[in-house]
Design a protein around this motif. Sequence first.
Motif, PDB file in Angstrom:
ATOM      1  N   SER A 186       0.896  -1.257   0.220  1.00 41.53           N
ATOM      2  CA  SER A 186       0.573   0.145   0.325  1.00 41.53           C
ATOM      3  C   SER A 186       1.099   1.461   0.096  1.00 41.53           C
ATOM      4  O   SER A 186       2.284   1.487   0.558  1.00 41.53           O
ATOM      5  N   ASP A 187       0.816   2.433  -0.563  1.00 38.75           N
ATOM      6  CA  ASP A 187       1.205   3.226  -0.350  1.00 38.75           C
ATOM      7  C   ASP A 187       0.572   4.467  -1.242  1.00 38.75           C
ATOM      8  O   ASP A 187      -1.556   4.148  -1.319  1.00 38.75           O
ATOM      9  N   GLU A 188       0.867   5.881  -1.191  1.00 43.35           N
ATOM     10  CA  GLU A 188      -0.697   6.520  -0.840  1.00 43.35           C
ATOM     11  C   GLU A 188      -0.011   7.859  -1.593  1.00 43.35           C
ATOM     12  O   GLU A 188       1.284   8.065  -1.315  1.00 43.35           O
ATOM     13  N   VAL A 189      -1.133   9.181  -2.164  1.00 46.87           N
ATOM     14  CA  VAL A 189      -0.299   9.753  -2.963  1.00 46.87           C
ATOM     15  C   VAL A 189      -0.879  11.468  -2.377  1.00 46.87           C
ATOM     16  O   VAL A 189      -2.070  11.025  -1.918  1.00 46.87           O
ATOM     17  N   ILE A 220       3.373  -1.866   3.799  1.00 44.19           N
ATOM     18  CA  ILE A 220       3.473  -0.572   4.163  1.00 44.19           C
ATOM     19  C   ILE A 220       4.436   0.955   3.706  1.00 44.19           C
ATOM     20  O   ILE A 220       5.530   0.403   4.015  1.00 44.19           O
ATOM     21  N   ASP A 221       4.324   1.102   2.543  1.00 48.23           N
ATOM     22  CA  ASP A 221       5.299   1.933   2.052  1.00 48.23           C
ATOM     23  C   ASP A 221       5.776   3.169   3.661  1.00 48.23           C
ATOM     24  O   ASP A 221       4.756   3.998   3.590  1.00 48.23           O
ATOM     25  N   GLN A 222       6.452   2.604   4.080  1.00 50.03           N
ATOM     26  CA  GLN A 222       6.386   3.705   5.326  1.00 50.03           C
ATOM     27  C   GLN A 222       6.565   5.495   5.552  1.00 50.03           C
ATOM     28  O   GLN A 222       7.012   5.742   4.735  1.00 50.03           O
TER      29      GLN A 222
HETATM   30 MN    MN Z   1       4.545   5.964  -0.096  1.00 50.44          MN
END
Ligand code: MN
Length: 317
Positions: free
Chosen positions: A100-103, A206-208
Amino acid sequence: MSNAVLKLTKHEINEIQKAYQPYIQPKTPQGGLFVAKVNGCTITAYNSGKILFQGPSAEQEASKWGASIDKSKNTIEKKARKKHAHLPPENVSSLSLIGSDEVGTGDFFGPITVVAAYVSKENLSLVKEYGVKDSKLLKDPQIIEIAKQLVQTIPYSLMVLPNPKYNALQSKGMSQGKMKAMLHEQAISKVMAKIADPSEVDGILIDQFCEPDVYFRHTKKSPNQKPRIYFETKAEELHLSVAAASIIARYAFLKKMDELSEIAGVTIPKGAGPIVDEAAAKIVMRHNVDFLKEISKSHFANTQKALKLVNQKRKKQ
Ligand code: MN
């Protein structure tokens, strides 16, 4: 009051600036690059590459970023990359993982998009064939092309936090960290529900973006849950599921930005720099401040900077 000083490369400082974007203050001192205030800590970055952390949580905040120059009393020592109990195993890249990652967290305009995506061992080579890699190495048209293939092939879940909701939570005092943790958690549990046999999932990566303890506190999840949750920075490089999640999240973000540009009648730029201030000012002139707030993370310093620009422009008229 405790202090910590770091000496970092330009690239590292850029990364730090991005991470603190929501907390950047409108004013910077002479020779300064940016000032941010977070958790009672004032962070001042200078053009020289020095970053000064001041306040009760200075050392804690600085320790997130590692290397320091001075060994005098008020500075912290160079630290190896932060070790914790939730790093992924050595063979991480060959596992069946949800990544998982966010933008959008550092962008003034537009929502935060968070994606969790599942790439099983069996799908690793297929996903690789689509051209999935670190999304920072991909241009927008490539992101769009790859994402369109991914969304038809792998289980994923997209969470979007629109600006009005973000602004409401933020003004109630919720940190961006908590918002992110909750969005990641929702995306992960939704994608888990889409997997026919969840027992085949080796883990979650998770991309920390925060310390694991903080994540578990925000989400009320057990650190011992099965499958295990792993955290590491630059996780896009570790497993294709995180790279895929990042690409889909960016794709969704780009689409939202296009929609907002359409609504605003102004091309809306990414980031939080001077171009963004200009676009924001244009939007205020064409619509009004409330409209600007509807499509932006209104607590960013860009709002004040835009209003200043509007005043200057109106005086000239
Ligand atoms: Mn990230």
